[in-house]
Write a protein that holds these residues in place. Structure first.
Motif, short mmCIF file in Angstrom:
data_model
loop_
_atom_site.label_atom_id
_atom_site.label_comp_id
_atom_site.label_asym_id
_atom_site.label_seq_id
_atom_site.Cartn_x
_atom_site.Cartn_y
_atom_site.Cartn_z
N UNK A 194 59.68 33.17 58.24
CA UNK A 194 60.79 33.86 57.57
C UNK A 194 60.55 34.14 56.21
N UNK A 195 61.32 35.13 55.62
CA UNK A 195 61.49 35.69 54.13
C UNK A 195 61.71 34.34 53.44
N UNK A 196 61.17 33.95 52.58
CA UNK A 196 61.42 32.89 51.70
C UNK A 196 62.78 33.11 50.98
N UNK A 197 63.09 34.22 50.31
CA UNK A 197 64.25 34.39 49.74
C UNK A 197 65.31 34.35 51.00
N UNK A 198 65.28 34.85 51.75
CA UNK A 198 66.37 34.61 53.04
C UNK A 198 66.54 33.15 53.11
N UNK A 199 65.65 32.35 53.15
CA UNK A 199 65.84 30.91 53.41
C UNK A 199 66.92 30.43 52.25
N UNK A 200 66.13 30.63 51.10
CA UNK A 200 67.13 30.20 50.00
C UNK A 200 68.53 30.63 49.96
N UNK A 201 68.51 31.90 50.15
CA UNK A 201 70.19 32.39 50.20
C UNK A 201 70.85 31.88 51.30
N UNK A 202 70.17 31.61 52.56
CA UNK A 202 70.94 30.87 53.46
C UNK A 202 71.59 29.35 52.97
N UNK A 203 70.60 28.51 52.53
CA UNK A 203 70.85 27.41 51.98
C UNK A 203 72.28 27.44 51.03
N UNK A 204 72.00 28.37 50.12
CA UNK A 204 73.13 28.44 48.87
C UNK A 204 74.37 28.92 49.63
N UNK A 205 74.27 29.75 50.49
CA UNK A 205 75.69 30.28 51.18
C UNK A 205 76.36 29.13 51.91
N UNK A 206 75.61 28.30 52.60
CA UNK A 206 75.82 27.17 53.49
C UNK A 206 76.34 25.88 52.42
N UNK A 207 75.98 25.73 51.22
CA UNK A 207 76.49 25.15 50.37
C UNK A 207 77.91 25.45 49.69
N UNK A 208 77.81 26.79 49.54
CA UNK A 208 79.14 27.37 48.87
C UNK A 208 80.23 27.17 50.11
N UNK A 209 79.92 27.55 51.37
CA UNK A 209 80.93 27.43 52.27
C UNK A 209 81.14 26.03 52.35
#
Lengths: 257, 258
Positions: A1-16
């Motif tokens: 999977x796209x590396x940036x997508x993984x980072x984005x998902x983790x950051x979004x989950x954290x903020x949620x």
């Protein structure tokens, strides 16, 4: 999977998660001051969180105080002085070890119990049932635990302070042959009210963290027995980490001169 | 205002992540009627009930109770509306820290601030209505069998004389005889209260017995609705497959063929 997508998902989950926790905290705190109040439940929780944690906290404080006295003596190249050992024990226990170790012990005991209880209530729909019986679950379940922990933790820590200093005294007089009278005298003379109150303020904050983490993770648990287990683990881990982190922040604020 | 529906859902949608659970669902329940929604596991039945109760907030759509939009209410008005409801949960959802009578009286004591002694009398009376003696009131939920827990749950649902009662799988997990006992109790208590009911189930025996009207939910939509004696001639392949319990048909289970 796209590396940036993984980072984005983790950051979004954290903020949620941070957003959910903020909303939950705000909801809980705002309900503390609005009637109806459940006095019976508050008393029940004070017994569970405070009174029944006494043995654990007392034993922890006693042995920590004793070990601390021995360490200062040996580590300080056999400082044969009641005044130095007793002062460091008193300061160490009241400022740091009493609140932090007491808080961690209660976190293990109480945050886990709260998360498991509320988590089970969530997965068996008991929390939904409260809503259908015209009772606000936050008010009925979360507020009494939160208030009880904030009230009882400082009391527990005050007792832990006394027992911890006594642990140092016992170790000092029994194994290190200190003069009991001099030991007590220097403790009383050197200890200031600020040392104790700073520890009690910390304890109140730790109580809030413990109950909040237990309630938050229990409330949002899902997926049966495994989900409840995960909620319990998360509650204890997050409560412990937050206690240690907030302790650092509070120490730097309270003792900055 | 006799034609105001007791409950009305208009184009309600809800998704969890990428999974669409309710898809523009519309449904009305007339006052005093008993509507049963049938549908397979995971078809969105429970979520629909929870949306009406305000436990889950839908992403889109409107929900009316007695002609008032519950999604636009403040918390005070919302609590007032919730007092009209009683609900029997699938697993009973009894509070295991409280005794049976305290469970039944919970809505009266906490929700309506009734004195405990008075609430206890009402609880004992409601327990008698579901065929349980006063001595059961002192027991704890863990000491009861599944059928008894369901009956206590029913007593708790009707304790505050609600205008609307929700039944979530009232007979699931019970033996056929106990299921019929529960069905009869539901019919009797609903008739006595004159309540409007909305139930979800996949038990067709129960559905035929306690309903005035039936509706079928599939993939978050109501695909058929009609009076309960028309269910066998619905002309709808999905309904036919479901009520006859056939594995083959338009409804495809999401399982891999061996």
């Amino acid at each position: 999977m796209n590396f940036l997508a993984i980072i984005g998902r983790v950051v979004l989950a954290l903020f949620a998660e941070i957003g959910r926790l903020s909303l939950f905290t705000w909801g809980a705190v705002s309900h503390i001051f609005r009637p109806p109040f459940f006095w019976r439940l508050l008393f029940q929780q004070m017994m569970r969180i405070g009174y029944f944690s006494l043995p654990v906290v007392a034993l922890t404080a006693f042995f920590t105080g004793g070990a601390l006295a021995l360490q200062i003596y040996y580590g300080g190249n056999n400082i044969n002085s009641e005044s130095i050992v007793s002062t460091i024990v008193a300061l160490g226990i009241t400022r740091e070890l009493g609140p932090v170790l007491g808080g961690l012990m209660v976190a293990g005991r109480v945050a886990a119990a709260i998360a498991a209880e509320l988590g089970t209530m969530r997965v068996t729909e008991q929390i939904d049932a409260l809503t259908t019986l015209s009772t606000n679950p936050i008010k009925y379940l979360v507020v009494p635990r939160l208030v009880a922990a904030v009230i009882t933790l400082p009391i527990l820590v005050l007792i832990a302070d006394i027992i911890g200093v006594m642990g140092g005294f016992v170790a000092g007089t029994a194994s290190l042959n200190f003069n009991p009278g001099v030991y007590i005298n220097t403790t009383v003379n050197f200890l200031k009210a600020d040392d104790v109150t700073s520890g009690l303020i910390k304890a109140g904050v730790f109580g809030f963290i413990i109950a909040l983490m237990g309630c938050f993770h229990g409330f949002h648990s899902k997926g049966g027995a495994q989900g409840v287990g995960r909620a319990t683990t998360n509650a204890v881990v997050s409560a412990s980490v937050l206690i240690l982190a907030s302790n650092y922040v509070m120490t730097s604020l309270l003792f900055a001169k | 205002m006799t034609d105001t529906p007791k409950i009305e859902l208009r184009n309600v949608s809800k998704r969890f992540g990428s999974k669409v659970v309710l898809d523009n669902l519309s449904l009305t329940v007339q006052p005093g009627k008993s509507l049963i929604v049938i549908g397979g596991s995971g078809s969105g039945k429970s979520v629909m009930l929870k949306c009406i109760l305000g436990i889950i907030r839908p992403d889109k759509g409107e929900i009316f109770v007695d002609g008032k939009n519950v999604l636009k209410m403040g918390s005070g008005e919302r609590e007032e509306t919730l007092r009209k409801f009683g609900m029997l949960f699938q697993g009973g959802a009894l509070f295991d820290s409280l005794s049976v009578w305290e469970n039944v009286a919970f809505g009266l004591i906490q929700g309506r601030k009734m004195k405990r002694i008075k609430a206890k009398d009402i609880a004992i009376e409601k327990l008698a209505k579901v065929g349980l003696g006063a001595e059961v009131g002192a027991l704890y939920p863990a000491e009861l069998s599944g059928g008894m827990q369901k009956r206590v749950g029913l007593a708790r649902a009707i304790a505050a004389d609600p205008e609307i009662i929700f039944f979530d799988e009232p007979t699931t997990g019970l033996d056929p005889i106990m299921a019929d006992v529960i069905n009869n109790l539901i019919i009797a208590s609903v008739k006595e209260l004159g309540a409007t009911t909305l139930s979800i189930t996949h038990d067709m025996m129960s559905a035929r017995k306690i309903s005035d009207e039936l509706a079928m939910i599939y993939k978050g939509k109501i695909i058929w609705k009609g009076p309960h004696d028309k269910i066998d001639h619905s002309g709808n392949d999905y309904v036919d497959q479901f009520i006859n319990g056939r594995a083959e048909g338009p409804i495809k289970m999401e399982i891999l063929k061996p």
